[in-house]
Design a protein around this motif. Structure first.
Motif, mmCIF file in Angstrom:
data_model
loop_
_atom_site.group_PDB
_atom_site.id
_atom_site.type_symbol
_atom_site.label_atom_id
_atom_site.label_comp_id
_atom_site.label_asym_id
_atom_site.label_seq_id
_atom_site.Cartn_x
_atom_site.Cartn_y
_atom_site.Cartn_z
ATOM 1 N N THR A 37 0.848 -1.180 0.000
ATOM 2 C CA THR A 37 0.000 0.000 0.000
ATOM 3 C C THR A 37 0.888 1.236 0.000
ATOM 4 O O THR A 37 2.119 1.132 -0.018
ATOM 5 C CB THR A 37 -0.967 -0.001 1.196
ATOM 6 N N ARG A 43 -6.249 2.822 2.473
ATOM 7 C CA ARG A 43 -7.426 1.991 2.718
ATOM 8 C C ARG A 43 -7.447 0.770 1.802
ATOM 9 O O ARG A 43 -8.272 -0.125 1.965
ATOM 10 C CB ARG A 43 -8.707 2.818 2.518
ATOM 11 N N TYR A 44 -6.559 0.759 0.812
ATOM 12 C CA TYR A 44 -6.507 -0.370 -0.125
ATOM 13 C C TYR A 44 -5.135 -1.028 -0.082
ATOM 14 O O TYR A 44 -4.137 -0.397 0.280
ATOM 15 C CB TYR A 44 -6.762 0.110 -1.566
ATOM 16 N N GLU A 45 -5.121 -2.311 -0.505
ATOM 17 C CA GLU A 45 -3.856 -3.013 -0.714
ATOM 18 C C GLU A 45 -3.847 -3.556 -2.139
ATOM 19 O O GLU A 45 -4.872 -4.021 -2.637
ATOM 20 C CB GLU A 45 -3.711 -4.169 0.269
ATOM 21 N N TRP A 46 -2.683 -3.481 -2.760
ATOM 22 C CA TRP A 46 -2.536 -3.940 -4.135
ATOM 23 C C TRP A 46 -1.721 -5.231 -4.171
ATOM 24 O O TRP A 46 -0.675 -5.325 -3.501
ATOM 25 C CB TRP A 46 -1.821 -2.869 -4.971
ATOM 26 N N ARG A 100 -7.726 -0.975 -7.977
ATOM 27 C CA ARG A 100 -8.229 -1.830 -6.900
ATOM 28 C C ARG A 100 -9.639 -1.424 -6.461
ATOM 29 O O ARG A 100 -10.494 -2.289 -6.254
ATOM 30 C CB ARG A 100 -7.228 -1.779 -5.736
ATOM 31 N N PRO A 101 -9.940 -0.105 -6.325
ATOM 32 C CA PRO A 101 -11.301 0.261 -5.903
ATOM 33 C C PRO A 101 -12.375 -0.183 -6.897
ATOM 34 O O PRO A 101 -13.512 -0.443 -6.512
ATOM 35 C CB PRO A 101 -11.248 1.800 -5.824
ATOM 36 N N GLU A 106 -13.573 5.837 -6.663
ATOM 37 C CA GLU A 106 -13.210 6.798 -5.613
ATOM 38 C C GLU A 106 -13.484 8.236 -6.055
ATOM 39 O O GLU A 106 -13.772 9.093 -5.226
ATOM 40 C CB GLU A 106 -11.735 6.642 -5.231
#
Ligand SMILES: [Zn+2]
Length: 331
Positions: free
Chosen positions: A30, A39-42, A97-98, A110
């Motif tokens: 991240t 808030r996201y992980e790739w 990712r979102p 987003e």
């Protein structure tokens, strides 16, 4: 600095840990310094070769519903043998990712912007601008080569092609040409350092010193095996051609360059009836489609602005004013 010059493998590239020589590792990263991004992980797959070689980045899914690219990147991550890797290969199979589980078309939920129009980004901007900034400066520019895998989006179909934006640096442009030639596509879209549709990741990466290209295969949200396999075979051949993988590259016919890439947009809101197929060649003035209103009254006829080949078309008939219809590579 290239790995080969520094003489040892890097332990991290930005937020991505690189395994020991001769090993493969998977994980998630991240951008910890940005609360919105964090808030996201790739997901990533990283390979460290047993011997020195180039640094190569494979990305996909900057458009979240272009599944053949995502699937091909994942498959490459599972199929490459680290003992055959030279230097460093990092694969990031899903950039948007979102948008993935939202099945977002074109944009990132987003902020509803197209992530592939936001580069080089802005550290203080919108979610997408910040993502573009961190991805570019912390990861992408650390590589000598990169390829970004795409497909037609959920409502698009296309005939396979590769593309790159010339940087003006003769050595880098020659590297990109060699990469594009090794993919095995029929068409290449080559553009100058300025032009329409700025902000694309591969184009900005090329301006920042990376030999960066894009490849398109598949579309319509379908995981058609032939389309996935084309990406896997194309990237594997490029990896061999640049020396990231052991073995001789397969000899493939180089793609034919189109003179320009004309994107046709609708003059009206309406129902689009496409009259051409992807890969079809058209002449200037040919009718390529028409639009009607919701009771069938004719609204507009769309004609080809140039002789060329239809590289992509939109498969949904529901078109907003200025909505994208199809793309023609000028011949
Ligand atoms: Zn795309």
């Amino acid at each position: 600095m290239p790995t080969a010059i520094r003489g040892r493998l890097p332990r991290v590239i930005g937020p991505i840990p690189i395994p020991a020589a001769g090993e493969r590792a998977t994980g998630r990263f991240t951008f910890a310094g940005d609360a919105g991004l964090a808030r996201y992980e790739w997901p990533y797959i990283a390979f460290a070769g047993a011997s020195r070689g180039p640094t190569f980045l494979v990305t996909a899914g900057i458009h979240a519903a272009e599944y053949t690219g995502i699937e091909a990147a994942i498959r490459l991550g599972r199929s490459l043998d680290p003992r055959e890797v030279r230097g460093t290969i990092v694969i990031i199979p899903l950039l948007n990712r979102p948008g993935f589980y939202e099945r977002s078309i074109y944009v990132n939920p987003e902020d509803n912007d197209n992530l592939n129009r936001l580069f080089p980004g802005d550290a203080k901007g919108t979610w997408g601008q910040r993502f573009a900034h961190h991805l570019l400066t912390e990861i992408v520019v650390r590589f000598e080569h990169s390829i970004d895998l795409h497909a037609g989006d959920l409502i698009e179909e296309l005939t396979p092609f590769v593309g790159y934006r010339e940087s003006g640096d003769a050595t880098r442009d020659e590297r990109m040409r060699a990469m594009a030639n090794a993919y095995g596509a029929k068409w290449v879209v080559k553009s100058g350092a300025t032009g329409e549709r700025p902000g694309m990741m591969y184009a900005v990466a090329a301006q920042r010193g990376v030999a960066a290209i894009l490849a398109e295969s598949g579309g319509r949200g379908l995981l058609i095996e032939e389309d996935v396999a084309r990406h896997v075979r194309g990237v594997t051949n490029i990896l061999r051609a640049v020396g990231s993988l052991a073995g001789e590259p397969e000899r493939v016919a180089p793609p034919r360059a189109v003179k320009s890439f004309e994107w046709l947009r609708s003059p009206v809101e309406g129902i689009f009836h496409c009259r051409v197929a992807v890969a079809q060649e058209v002449r200037t003035g040919d009718v390529v489609g028409d639009l009607t209103d919701l009771v069938g009254e004719p609204l507009a006829t769309v004609t080809a602005p140039t002789d060329g080949v239809v590289l992509f078309s939109v498969t949904s008939p529901a078109i907003k004013k200025d909505g994208l219809l199809l793309g023609i590579g000028a011949l």
